[in-house]
Design an enzyme around this catalytic site. Structure first.
Site, PDB file in Angstrom:
ATOM      1  N   ARG A  59      23.107  -1.235 -37.847  1.00 40.84           N
ATOM      2  CA  ARG A  59      22.435  -0.283 -38.699  1.00 40.84           C
ATOM      3  C   ARG A  59      22.781   1.314 -37.980  1.00 40.84           C
ATOM      4  N   GLY A 115      19.078   0.834 -31.190  1.00 38.11           N
ATOM      5  CA  GLY A 115      17.412   0.427 -31.058  1.00 38.11           C
ATOM      6  C   GLY A 115      16.395  -0.881 -31.661  1.00 38.11           C
ATOM      7  N   CYS A 167      11.848  -2.691 -32.673  1.00 35.74           N
ATOM      8  CA  CYS A 167      11.632  -2.609 -32.104  1.00 35.74           C
ATOM      9  C   CYS A 167      11.620  -0.533 -31.700  1.00 35.74           C
ATOM     10  N   LYS A 219       3.668   2.901 -33.006  1.00 38.48           N
ATOM     11  CA  LYS A 219       2.639   3.924 -32.001  1.00 38.48           C
ATOM     12  C   LYS A 219       2.596   5.331 -32.426  1.00 38.48           C
ATOM     13  N   GLY A 238      -3.356 -11.349 -43.606  1.00 39.74           N
ATOM     14  CA  GLY A 238      -2.651 -11.293 -42.230  1.00 39.74           C
ATOM     15  C   GLY A 238      -3.837 -10.447 -41.011  1.00 39.74           C
ATOM     16  N   GLY A 282      -2.819 -10.341 -37.994  1.00 39.67           N
ATOM     17  CA  GLY A 282      -2.253 -10.598 -37.334  1.00 39.67           C
ATOM     18  C   GLY A 282      -1.952  -9.060 -36.055  1.00 39.67           C
ATOM     19  N   GLY A 306      -1.241  -6.573 -39.298  1.00 40.99           N
ATOM     20  CA  GLY A 306      -2.488  -5.999 -40.078  1.00 40.99           C
ATOM     21  C   GLY A 306      -3.461  -5.078 -38.835  1.00 40.99           C
ATOM     22  N   HIS A 353       9.361  -6.591 -24.893  1.00 39.99           N
ATOM     23  CA  HIS A 353       9.966  -5.910 -23.424  1.00 39.99           C
ATOM     24  C   HIS A 353      10.456  -8.114 -23.076  1.00 39.99           C
ATOM     25  N   HIS A 400     -11.720   5.189  -7.576  1.00 37.34           N
ATOM     26  CA  HIS A 400     -13.314   5.961  -8.468  1.00 37.34           C
ATOM     27  C   HIS A 400     -13.088   7.438  -8.969  1.00 37.34           C
TER      28      HIS A 400
HETATM   29  P1  FAD Z   1      15.543  -6.335 -33.215  1.00 41.74           P
HETATM   30  O1  FAD Z   1      14.988  -5.414 -32.734  1.00 41.74           O
HETATM   31  O2  FAD Z   1      14.879  -7.068 -34.755  1.00 41.74           O
HETATM   32  O3  FAD Z   1      17.027  -6.366 -32.890  1.00 41.74           O
HETATM   33  C1  FAD Z   1      17.967  -7.261 -33.928  1.00 41.74           C
HETATM   34  C2  FAD Z   1      19.464  -5.253 -34.066  1.00 41.74           C
HETATM   35  O4  FAD Z   1      20.470  -6.968 -34.675  1.00 41.74           O
HETATM   36  C3  FAD Z   1      18.603  -4.355 -35.149  1.00 41.74           C
HETATM   37  O5  FAD Z   1      19.323  -3.570 -34.934  1.00 41.74           O
HETATM   38  C4  FAD Z   1      19.739  -5.407 -36.684  1.00 41.74           C
HETATM   39  O6  FAD Z   1      20.287  -4.563 -37.492  1.00 41.74           O
HETATM   40  C5  FAD Z   1      20.327  -5.897 -35.971  1.00 41.74           C
HETATM   41  N1  FAD Z   1      21.679  -7.372 -36.531  1.00 41.74           N
HETATM   42  C6  FAD Z   1      21.260  -8.158 -37.712  1.00 41.74           C
HETATM   43  N2  FAD Z   1      21.940  -9.057 -37.442  1.00 41.74           N
HETATM   44  C7  FAD Z   1      23.328  -8.253 -37.681  1.00 41.74           C
HETATM   45  C8  FAD Z   1      24.752  -8.654 -37.364  1.00 41.74           C
HETATM   46  N3  FAD Z   1      25.085  -9.674 -38.271  1.00 41.74           N
HETATM   47  N4  FAD Z   1      25.428  -7.807 -36.749  1.00 41.74           N
HETATM   48  C9  FAD Z   1      25.294  -6.513 -36.644  1.00 41.74           C
HETATM   49  N5  FAD Z   1      23.520  -6.182 -36.609  1.00 41.74           N
HETATM   50  C10 FAD Z   1      22.776  -7.346 -37.183  1.00 41.74           C
HETATM   51  N6  FAD Z   1       6.546  -6.012 -29.911  1.00 41.74           N
HETATM   52  C11 FAD Z   1       6.159  -5.157 -28.338  1.00 41.74           C
HETATM   53  O7  FAD Z   1       6.067  -5.780 -27.719  1.00 41.74           O
HETATM   54  N7  FAD Z   1       5.381  -4.270 -28.448  1.00 41.74           N
HETATM   55  C12 FAD Z   1       5.457  -3.047 -29.679  1.00 41.74           C
HETATM   56  O8  FAD Z   1       4.114  -2.784 -29.630  1.00 41.74           O
HETATM   57  C13 FAD Z   1       5.131  -3.788 -30.960  1.00 41.74           C
HETATM   58  N8  FAD Z   1       4.962  -3.536 -32.291  1.00 41.74           N
HETATM   59  C14 FAD Z   1       5.471  -3.626 -33.387  1.00 41.74           C
HETATM   60  C15 FAD Z   1       5.500  -2.934 -34.408  1.00 41.74           C
HETATM   61  C16 FAD Z   1       5.868  -3.762 -35.739  1.00 41.74           C
HETATM   62  C17 FAD Z   1       5.367  -3.382 -37.233  1.00 41.74           C
HETATM   63  C18 FAD Z   1       7.340  -4.936 -35.637  1.00 41.74           C
HETATM   64  C19 FAD Z   1       7.639  -5.110 -36.777  1.00 41.74           C
HETATM   65  C20 FAD Z   1       7.268  -5.576 -34.214  1.00 41.74           C
HETATM   66  C21 FAD Z   1       6.799  -4.379 -33.090  1.00 41.74           C
HETATM   67  N9  FAD Z   1       6.941  -5.818 -32.277  1.00 41.74           N
HETATM   68  C22 FAD Z   1       6.878  -5.043 -30.684  1.00 41.74           C
HETATM   69  C23 FAD Z   1       7.644  -6.450 -32.266  1.00 41.74           C
HETATM   70  C24 FAD Z   1       9.503  -6.064 -31.900  1.00 41.74           C
HETATM   71  O9  FAD Z   1      10.134  -5.205 -32.515  1.00 41.74           O
HETATM   72  C25 FAD Z   1      10.125  -7.003 -31.860  1.00 41.74           C
HETATM   73  O10 FAD Z   1       9.927  -7.992 -30.681  1.00 41.74           O
HETATM   74  C26 FAD Z   1      11.556  -6.239 -31.267  1.00 41.74           C
HETATM   75  O11 FAD Z   1      11.863  -5.443 -31.303  1.00 41.74           O
HETATM   76  C27 FAD Z   1      12.573  -7.898 -30.964  1.00 41.74           C
HETATM   77  O12 FAD Z   1      14.069  -7.234 -30.471  1.00 41.74           O
HETATM   78  P2  FAD Z   1      15.194  -8.467 -30.712  1.00 41.74           P
HETATM   79  O13 FAD Z   1      16.725  -6.864 -29.767  1.00 41.74           O
HETATM   80  O14 FAD Z   1      15.655  -9.393 -30.317  1.00 41.74           O
HETATM   81  O15 FAD Z   1      15.418  -7.956 -32.076  1.00 41.74           O
HETATM   82  P1  NAI Z   2       1.618 -12.426 -36.697  1.00 41.43           P
HETATM   83  O1  NAI Z   2       2.311 -14.123 -36.495  1.00 41.43           O
HETATM   84  O2  NAI Z   2       0.547 -12.118 -35.503  1.00 41.43           O
HETATM   85  O3  NAI Z   2       0.032 -12.439 -37.214  1.00 41.43           O
HETATM   86  C1  NAI Z   2      -0.034 -12.963 -39.109  1.00 41.43           C
HETATM   87  C2  NAI Z   2      -1.245 -13.426 -39.191  1.00 41.43           C
HETATM   88  O4  NAI Z   2      -0.785 -13.983 -40.362  1.00 41.43           O
HETATM   89  C3  NAI Z   2      -1.285 -14.318 -38.133  1.00 41.43           C
HETATM   90  O5  NAI Z   2      -3.243 -14.270 -38.119  1.00 41.43           O
HETATM   91  C4  NAI Z   2      -1.757 -15.513 -39.703  1.00 41.43           C
HETATM   92  O6  NAI Z   2      -2.665 -16.761 -39.252  1.00 41.43           O
HETATM   93  C5  NAI Z   2      -1.835 -14.763 -40.802  1.00 41.43           C
HETATM   94  N1  NAI Z   2      -1.472 -15.512 -42.098  1.00 41.43           N
HETATM   95  C6  NAI Z   2      -0.460 -16.468 -42.115  1.00 41.43           C
HETATM   96  N2  NAI Z   2       0.259 -16.631 -43.449  1.00 41.43           N
HETATM   97  C7  NAI Z   2      -0.516 -16.099 -44.043  1.00 41.43           C
HETATM   98  C8  NAI Z   2      -1.721 -16.214 -45.364  1.00 41.43           C
HETATM   99  N3  NAI Z   2      -0.772 -16.853 -46.000  1.00 41.43           N
HETATM  100  N4  NAI Z   2      -2.410 -15.350 -45.808  1.00 41.43           N
HETATM  101  C9  NAI Z   2      -3.201 -14.900 -44.578  1.00 41.43           C
HETATM  102  N5  NAI Z   2      -2.716 -14.830 -43.674  1.00 41.43           N
HETATM  103  C10 NAI Z   2      -2.116 -15.277 -43.189  1.00 41.43           C
HETATM  104  O7  NAI Z   2       2.076 -11.657 -37.414  1.00 41.43           O
HETATM  105  P2  NAI Z   2       2.310  -9.866 -37.547  1.00 41.43           P
HETATM  106  O8  NAI Z   2       1.043  -9.084 -37.513  1.00 41.43           O
HETATM  107  O9  NAI Z   2       3.434  -9.580 -38.885  1.00 41.43           O
HETATM  108  O10 NAI Z   2       3.028  -9.569 -36.134  1.00 41.43           O
HETATM  109  C11 NAI Z   2       5.164 -10.495 -36.889  1.00 41.43           C
HETATM  110  C12 NAI Z   2       5.513 -10.378 -35.347  1.00 41.43           C
HETATM  111  O11 NAI Z   2       5.188  -8.828 -34.545  1.00 41.43           O
HETATM  112  C13 NAI Z   2       4.548 -10.665 -33.984  1.00 41.43           C
HETATM  113  O12 NAI Z   2       4.277 -11.753 -33.960  1.00 41.43           O
HETATM  114  C14 NAI Z   2       3.833  -9.783 -33.103  1.00 41.43           C
HETATM  115  O13 NAI Z   2       4.260 -10.493 -31.541  1.00 41.43           O
HETATM  116  C15 NAI Z   2       4.741  -9.205 -33.414  1.00 41.43           C
HETATM  117  N6  NAI Z   2       4.380  -7.813 -33.559  1.00 41.43           N
HETATM  118  C16 NAI Z   2       4.155  -7.215 -32.085  1.00 41.43           C
HETATM  119  C17 NAI Z   2       3.128  -6.265 -32.100  1.00 41.43           C
HETATM  120  C18 NAI Z   2       2.370  -5.475 -30.242  1.00 41.43           C
HETATM  121  O14 NAI Z   2       2.648  -6.197 -28.966  1.00 41.43           O
HETATM  122  N7  NAI Z   2       1.823  -4.534 -29.660  1.00 41.43           N
HETATM  123  C19 NAI Z   2       2.667  -4.892 -32.971  1.00 41.43           C
HETATM  124  C20 NAI Z   2       3.934  -5.641 -33.503  1.00 41.43           C
HETATM  125  C21 NAI Z   2       3.829  -7.073 -34.415  1.00 41.43           C
END
Ligand code: FAD
Ligand code: NAI
Length: 467
Positions: free
Chosen positions: A35, A39, A42, A51, A181, A183, A186, A323, A446
């Site tokens: 990218r 970051g 996340c 957020k 979904g 989860g 969603g 985390h 409190h």
């Molecule tokens: P990533 O953050 O996915 O980073 C991987 C990086 O590797 C990316 O920048 C990518 O571009 C790079 N990369 C991949 N392949 C290559 C390559 N071949 N060469 C160079 N670079 C490469 N988690 C929480 O704990 N709290 C939350 O509130 C939360 N909210 C979320 C909301 C959404 C909408 C989504 C989608 C996820 C959320 N998550 C949340 C999950 C969280 O984003 C991930 O668990 C976290 O980012 C994982 O970190 P990572 O370092 O493993 O990978």
């Molecule tokens: P998720 O695994 O939390 O939820 C996916 C949901 O989709 C499940 O309830 C599952 O039963 C359902 N599902 C699966 N296949 C389906 C289908 N074909 N039709 C209908 N329902 C179906 O995954 P989500 O919400 O996509 O998030 C992905 C990841 O990102 C999670 O692992 C989560 O930990 C992380 N994340 C964390 C956040 C946080 O910590 N606040 C915020 C957003 C994402």
């Protein structure tokens, strides 16, 4: 001689934290990121932008619905979605620049381009302009994260049929949003668009929301969301989305089989999970093993099946949480520097940042039952907490699960405003192997919502005062 001690591929929360910790410990470290900004998921398209929109949309809803009851009369708030999106983008920009600054400050070299592992100790980087260079290193850390799971037969165009990435960047509030979904994504992004005016229907395959969370919590939370206007179709699967007409036609049918039905939608959000991302890394060629779900197989020191190659974060097994990835980043850097890096997987909190929030750590009741562990439950509702009452935010409760024989806290689950902040006193308690009595005898200020945590701990021995 290798140029680097460690090259980290991917600068998400796992990768950039590992690089900084490795540099702190004296390892010559580089990162490779495809990218333009650091970051990862996340900071760019995950935790941070979601957020920002959750925060802003909550304020919008409060201004429209809660101010009047406190004697604050304001005209109905108007939504300037472009400005709200700009607020989100500014927050993302500040965060990704922060990571760039921290990498520089710690003298971590940053290469922008796609990383490929040619062999242990050799990483090829292909930049956006096609320039290729090969870097040499003693160790390689794969921190390439995860990508959106696709729904078979449904094409995500990020305009009408969106993943979380498109749902974070909509230019117009959809009249009708169908979320596939129930989860974390969603419910969080469904909340954002419901608050801004969308009619939200969540279609979930299972017969419950938030699988993996405590069942009692999921049931209560579903009721709270329904009161807010969410509609749920549980035990239902989406079989297709017809995008040809003016509105989308979402075909759904009971998961167990039965009559099909069509839901109309302006936007469909596909949020059915995420999958490990290893595309282009060349893992099969060099013998790095992956499991059935495409995750890199590692041992308890994060070493893959090839010496000198390690992996952490979403690309390995375990909860896909920022985390968790960060703590693994610290642990692997410490192990590589000859220290005793370690992650306690029994104490990884999970938070859903809706209103109210849902926060959880440790075991659920279902997990304890399945493991045959006898436990006591202590539960305390926010309706009995002074601060929650006076703030008129009484939905939810705190629930402790403690070992029946030793009173050691095994799990805690909270629904309530700021639950995501409150859970951490329980994390610290559990890290130290504490009992419900330890928490029950700790003085809490409190009037705070945290008093409900103390009362729930007291309720384990049936001695809560305010209930
Ligand atoms: P990533 O953050 O996915 O980073 C991987 C990086 O590797 C990316 O920048 C990518 O571009 C790079 N990369 C991949 N392949 C290559 C390559 N071949 N060469 C160079 N670079 C490469 N988690 C929480 O704990 N709290 C939350 O509130 C939360 N909210 C979320 C909301 C959404 C909408 C989504 C989608 C996820 C959320 N998550 C949340 C999950 C969280 O984003 C991930 O668990 C976290 O980012 C994982 O970190 P990572 O370092 O493993 O990978
Ligand atoms: P998720 O695994 O939390 O939820 C996916 C949901 O989709 C499940 O309830 C599952 O039963 C359902 N599902 C699966 N296949 C389906 C289908 N074909 N039709 C209908 N329902 C179906 O995954 P989500 O919400 O996509 O998030 C992905 C990841 O990102 C999670 O692992 C989560 O930990 C992380 N994340 C964390 C956040 C946080 O910590 N606040 C915020 C957003 C994402």
């Amino acid at each position: 001689m290798a140029n680097y001690d460690l090259i980290v591929i991917g600068t998400g929360p796992g990768g950039y934290v590992a690089a900084i910790r490795a540099a702190q410990l004296g390892l010559k470290t580089a990162v490779v990121e495809k990218r333009a900004t650091h970051g990862g998921t996340c900071l760019n398209v995950g935790c941070i932008p979601s957020k920002a929109l959750l925060f802003a949309s909550e304020k919008f809803e409060e201004a429209g619905h809660s101010f009047a009851s406190m004697g604050i009369t304001v005209p109905a708030p108007k939504l300037d979605l472009a400005a709200m999106q700009a607020f989100k983008d500014k927050g993302v920009d500040g965060n990704v620049k922060g990571v760039e600054f921290l990498l520089k400050k710690n003298k971590v070299d940053a290469y922008h381009g796609v990383g490929k592992i040619l062999a242990p100790g050799k990483v090829e980087v292909t930049a956006a302009d096609g320039t290729v260079q090969v870097l040499e290193t003693k160790n390689i850390l794969i921190a390439t994260g995860s990508d959106v799971a696709q729904l078979p037969g449904v094409t995500i165009d990020e305009e009408k049929v969106v993943s979380s990435t498109g749902a974070l960047a909509l230019k117009k509030v959809p009249g009708k949003l169908v979320v596939v979904g129930a989860g974390v994504i969603g419910l969080e992004l469904g909340s954002v668009w419901r608050r801004l005016g969308a009619e939200v229907t969540v279609v979930e395959y299972l017969d419950r929301i938030l699988p993996g969370m405590d069942g009692d919590v999921a049931k209560s939370f579903q009721r709270i969301l329904q009161k807010q206007g969410f509609a749920f179709k549980l035990g239902t699967k989406v079989t297709g989305v017809d995008t040809k007409g003016k509105t989308l036609k979402v075909s759904v049918e009971p998961a167990a089989g039965g009559a099909a039905e069509v839901l109309e939608a302006d936007v469909v959000l596909v949020a059915i999970g995420r999958v490990a991302y290893t595309g282009g890394l060349g893992l099969a060629e060099i013998g790095v093993e992956t499991d059935k779900r495409g995750r890199v197989v590692v041992d308890h020191h994060y070493k893959s099946t090839v010496d000198g190659i390690y992996a952490i974060g979403d690309v390995i097994a375990g909860p896909m949480l920022a985390h968790k990835a960060e703590d693994e980043g610290v642990a692997v850097a410490e192990l590589l520097a000859g220290k005793a890096g370690h992650v306690n997987y029994d104490v990884i909190p999970g938070v859903v940042y809706t209103f109210p929030e849902v926060a959880s750590v440790g075991k659920t009741e279902e997990e304890l039952k399945e493991a045959g562990i006898a436990y006591n439950v202590g539960k305390f509702p926010f309706t009995a907490n002074g601060r929650a009452k006076v703030n008129n935010t009484t939905d939810g409760f705190v629930k402790f699960l403690a070992d029946a024989a030793t009173d050691k806290v095994l799990g805690c689950h909270i629904i309530g405003p700021e639950a995501g902040e409150m859970i951490h006193e329980v994390c610290v308690l559990m890290e130290f192997g504490g009992s419900s009595e330890d928490l029950a005898r700790t003085c809490h200020a409190h009037p705070t919502r945290s008093e409900a945590v103390k009362e729930a701990a007291m309720a384990v021995e049936k001695r809560a005062i305010h209930m």
